[in-house]
Design a protein around this motif. Structure first.
Motif, PDB file in Angstrom:
ATOM      1  N   GLN A 164      -8.930  -1.380 -16.719  1.00 45.34           N
ATOM      2  CA  GLN A 164      -9.344  -1.438 -18.121  1.00 45.34           C
ATOM      3  C   GLN A 164      -8.308  -2.104 -19.035  1.00 45.34           C
ATOM      4  N   LEU A 165      -7.216  -2.596 -18.458  1.00 41.24           N
ATOM      5  CA  LEU A 165      -6.223  -3.277 -19.263  1.00 41.24           C
ATOM      6  C   LEU A 165      -6.768  -4.616 -19.759  1.00 41.24           C
ATOM      7  N   ALA A 166      -6.399  -4.947 -20.984  1.00 41.95           N
ATOM      8  CA  ALA A 166      -6.768  -6.256 -21.513  1.00 41.95           C
ATOM      9  C   ALA A 166      -5.789  -7.297 -20.977  1.00 41.95           C
ATOM     10  N   GLY A 167      -6.270  -8.497 -20.816  1.00 41.27           N
ATOM     11  CA  GLY A 167      -5.395  -9.578 -20.376  1.00 41.27           C
ATOM     12  C   GLY A 167      -5.124  -9.531 -18.889  1.00 41.27           C
ATOM     13  N   ALA A 168      -4.038 -10.183 -18.482  1.00 38.07           N
ATOM     14  CA  ALA A 168      -3.696 -10.285 -17.065  1.00 38.07           C
ATOM     15  C   ALA A 168      -3.275  -8.920 -16.533  1.00 38.07           C
ATOM     16  N   ALA A 169      -3.879  -8.491 -15.430  1.00 36.03           N
ATOM     17  CA  ALA A 169      -3.565  -7.192 -14.838  1.00 36.03           C
ATOM     18  C   ALA A 169      -2.329  -7.308 -13.958  1.00 36.03           C
ATOM     19  N   PRO A 170      -1.531  -6.234 -13.881  1.00 41.67           N
ATOM     20  CA  PRO A 170      -0.401  -6.242 -12.959  1.00 41.67           C
ATOM     21  C   PRO A 170      -0.874  -6.222 -11.514  1.00 41.67           C
ATOM     22  N   ARG A 171       0.013  -6.559 -10.623  1.00 36.02           N
ATOM     23  CA  ARG A 171      -0.273  -6.458  -9.196  1.00 36.02           C
ATOM     24  C   ARG A 171      -0.252  -4.986  -8.803  1.00 36.02           C
ATOM     25  N   LEU A 172      -1.322  -4.497  -8.205  1.00 38.85           N
ATOM     26  CA  LEU A 172      -1.442  -3.089  -7.826  1.00 38.85           C
ATOM     27  C   LEU A 172      -1.214  -2.960  -6.330  1.00 38.85           C
ATOM     28  N   LEU A 173      -0.208  -2.148  -5.959  1.00 41.37           N
ATOM     29  CA  LEU A 173       0.147  -1.949  -4.553  1.00 41.37           C
ATOM     30  C   LEU A 173       0.015  -0.478  -4.182  1.00 41.37           C
ATOM     31  N   HIS A 174      -0.484  -0.232  -2.978  1.00 40.44           N
ATOM     32  CA  HIS A 174      -0.701   1.121  -2.475  1.00 40.44           C
ATOM     33  C   HIS A 174       0.278   1.459  -1.357  1.00 40.44           C
ATOM     34  N   ALA A 175       0.894   2.628  -1.451  1.00 42.88           N
ATOM     35  CA  ALA A 175       1.822   3.091  -0.418  1.00 42.88           C
ATOM     36  C   ALA A 175       1.080   3.311   0.897  1.00 42.88           C
ATOM     37  N   CYS A 176       1.754   3.004   2.002  1.00 40.92           N
ATOM     38  CA  CYS A 176       1.139   3.160   3.311  1.00 40.92           C
ATOM     39  C   CYS A 176       2.231   3.355   4.364  1.00 40.92           C
ATOM     40  N   VAL A 177       1.819   3.498   5.596  1.00 42.89           N
ATOM     41  CA  VAL A 177       2.756   3.563   6.718  1.00 42.89           C
ATOM     42  C   VAL A 177       2.334   2.529   7.760  1.00 42.89           C
ATOM     43  N   THR A 178       3.249   2.211   8.651  1.00 33.46           N
ATOM     44  CA  THR A 178       2.975   1.251   9.716  1.00 33.46           C
ATOM     45  C   THR A 178       2.802   1.981  11.049  1.00 33.46           C
ATOM     46  N   ALA A 179       2.276   1.267  12.032  1.00 31.64           N
ATOM     47  CA  ALA A 179       2.114   1.848  13.360  1.00 31.64           C
ATOM     48  C   ALA A 179       3.461   2.238  13.954  1.00 31.64           C
ATOM     49  N   ARG A 180       4.474   1.421  13.731  1.00 28.93           N
ATOM     50  CA  ARG A 180       5.805   1.736  14.260  1.00 28.93           C
ATOM     51  C   ARG A 180       6.340   3.018  13.634  1.00 28.93           C
ATOM     52  N   TRP A 181       6.130   3.185  12.338  1.00 30.32           N
ATOM     53  CA  TRP A 181       6.603   4.394  11.674  1.00 30.32           C
ATOM     54  C   TRP A 181       5.878   5.627  12.224  1.00 30.32           C
ATOM     55  N   VAL A 182       4.567   5.533  12.396  1.00 28.87           N
ATOM     56  CA  VAL A 182       3.797   6.656  12.926  1.00 28.87           C
ATOM     57  C   VAL A 182       4.243   6.995  14.340  1.00 28.87           C
ATOM     58  N   GLU A 183       4.511   5.982  15.135  1.00 30.46           N
ATOM     59  CA  GLU A 183       4.969   6.211  16.510  1.00 30.46           C
ATOM     60  C   GLU A 183       6.299   6.962  16.527  1.00 30.46           C
ATOM     61  N   ARG A 184       7.175   6.638  15.607  1.00 32.39           N
ATOM     62  CA  ARG A 184       8.512   7.244  15.597  1.00 32.39           C
ATOM     63  C   ARG A 184       8.531   8.622  14.941  1.00 32.39           C
ATOM     64  N   PHE A 185       7.700   8.811  13.912  1.00 31.60           N
ATOM     65  CA  PHE A 185       7.857  10.020  13.096  1.00 31.60           C
ATOM     66  C   PHE A 185       6.567  10.805  12.885  1.00 31.60           C
ATOM     67  N   GLY A 186       5.500  10.386  13.510  1.00 33.37           N
ATOM     68  CA  GLY A 186       4.216  11.032  13.269  1.00 33.37           C
ATOM     69  C   GLY A 186       4.173  12.508  13.599  1.00 33.37           C
ATOM     70  N   GLU A 187       4.969  12.935  14.579  1.00 29.71           N
ATOM     71  CA  GLU A 187       4.842  14.334  15.017  1.00 29.71           C
ATOM     72  C   GLU A 187       5.280  15.321  13.948  1.00 29.71           C
ATOM     73  N   PHE A 188       6.247  14.949  13.119  1.00 31.07           N
ATOM     74  CA  PHE A 188       6.676  15.935  12.138  1.00 31.07           C
ATOM     75  C   PHE A 188       5.938  15.834  10.814  1.00 31.07           C
ATOM     76  N   VAL A 189       5.157  14.774  10.614  1.00 34.24           N
ATOM     77  CA  VAL A 189       4.336  14.726   9.412  1.00 34.24           C
ATOM     78  C   VAL A 189       2.917  15.224   9.671  1.00 34.24           C
ATOM     79  N   GLU A 190       2.575  15.436  10.927  1.00 31.16           N
ATOM     80  CA  GLU A 190       1.231  15.909  11.245  1.00 31.16           C
ATOM     81  C   GLU A 190       0.855  17.181  10.486  1.00 31.16           C
ATOM     82  N   PRO A 191       1.770  18.158  10.313  1.00 34.46           N
ATOM     83  CA  PRO A 191       1.397  19.348   9.535  1.00 34.46           C
ATOM     84  C   PRO A 191       1.068  19.055   8.075  1.00 34.46           C
TER      85      PRO A 191
END
Length: 259
Positions: A164-191
């Motif tokens: 709803q901003l007037a004029g040029a909108a900023p670039r919108l980026l969404h936080a995410c994880v990568t497959a490598r990160w999930v492979e290394r640390f997925g077990e402790f974030v599962e809960p």
């Protein structure tokens, strides 16, 4: 706005030396500590280069505890308000912070955010973003990373506010994880997976930000995390400091259009 690069052709930010490509940054998050876990190094590097960085937090995180007897909501809200100030200062003393709702004397309640909060909330957030006029807005994707309802809601709020901003909108980026990160640390974030489909990896080749922190920037991020002790101390103790630090070294964002 200071950047003219198209959101479709902007180079990937793969090092802290490239964060200048993000220009002025606004991060919109649900609870104190979201911002530093997901973007602490990026913010520290950007602020150190003289870029304006503003963090907006929707709630005071008053229910973020396994010990409500020790930390009743009012006490925890006050402590977490102090912790986020100290945490952001540990990243860089120019980073600005605002609690959403404070201007109207009504803070949003931890655990109760809805995807459609009403026009007042979206208008307030849009006004904050318009006032800062960022080049880049960081927030959760629709999955909320962990699936947390508050994270999902803030993603929806931010998307609406940017649209709803007037004029040029900023670039919108969404936080995410990568497959490598999930492979290394997925077990402790599962809960932390609130929905059974959280921490879904995003293809690394399509990231907008792909940072692996080290050195002084990583040290600043860890110091900032430790400043939010009510949220981080028990996890670091459970994992051990080495593994904890390794787990927070990656920061990844995808274009909102890819979410």
């Amino acid at each position: 706005m200071t950047l003219t690069t198209s959101t479709h052709t902007a180079p990937v930010v793969r090092s802290v030396d490239a964060v200048h490509r993000l220009g002025t940054i606004v991060g919109v998050w649900a609870h104190p500590d979201d911002e530093v876990y997901l973007s602490g190094g990026l913010m520290a590097a950007a602020a150190a280069r003289g870029q304006r960085v503003v963090v907006v937090t929707a709630t005071r995180g008053e229910h973020g505890t396994d010990d409500p007897g020790l930390w009743p909501p009012a006490r925890l809200a006050a402590r977490r308000g102090e912790e986020i100030v100290a945490s952001l200062d540990a990243l860089h003393d120019t980073i600005e912070h605002r609690f959403l709702g404070d201007a109207r004397g009504r803070c949003h309640l931890d655990g109760s955010l809805r995807g459609d909060p009403g026009e007042d909330t979206v208008d307030e957030l849009a006004a904050v973003i318009a006032d800062v006029a960022p080049d880049t807005v960081l927030t959760f994707g629709p999955d909320g990373i962990t699936g947390h309802g508050d994270h999902r809601a803030v993603s929806a709020w931010t998307g609406r506010a940017v649209r709803q901003l007037a004029g040029a909108a900023p670039r919108l980026l969404h936080a995410c994880v990568t497959a490598r990160w999930v492979e290394r640390f997925g077990e402790f974030v599962e809960p932390m997976d609130d929905t059974g489909d959280a921490f879904a990896p995003f293809p690394a080749e399509h990231l907008a930000v792909d940072l692996e922190l080290d050195g002084g920037v990583l040290a600043r991020k860890v110091a900032a995390l430790r400043a939010q002790t009510t949220q981080t101390a028990s996890l670091e103790a459970a994992l051990g400091s080495t593994r904890y630090v390794d787990s927070v070294a990656g920061e990844y964002f995808r274009p909102a259009s890819a979410s």
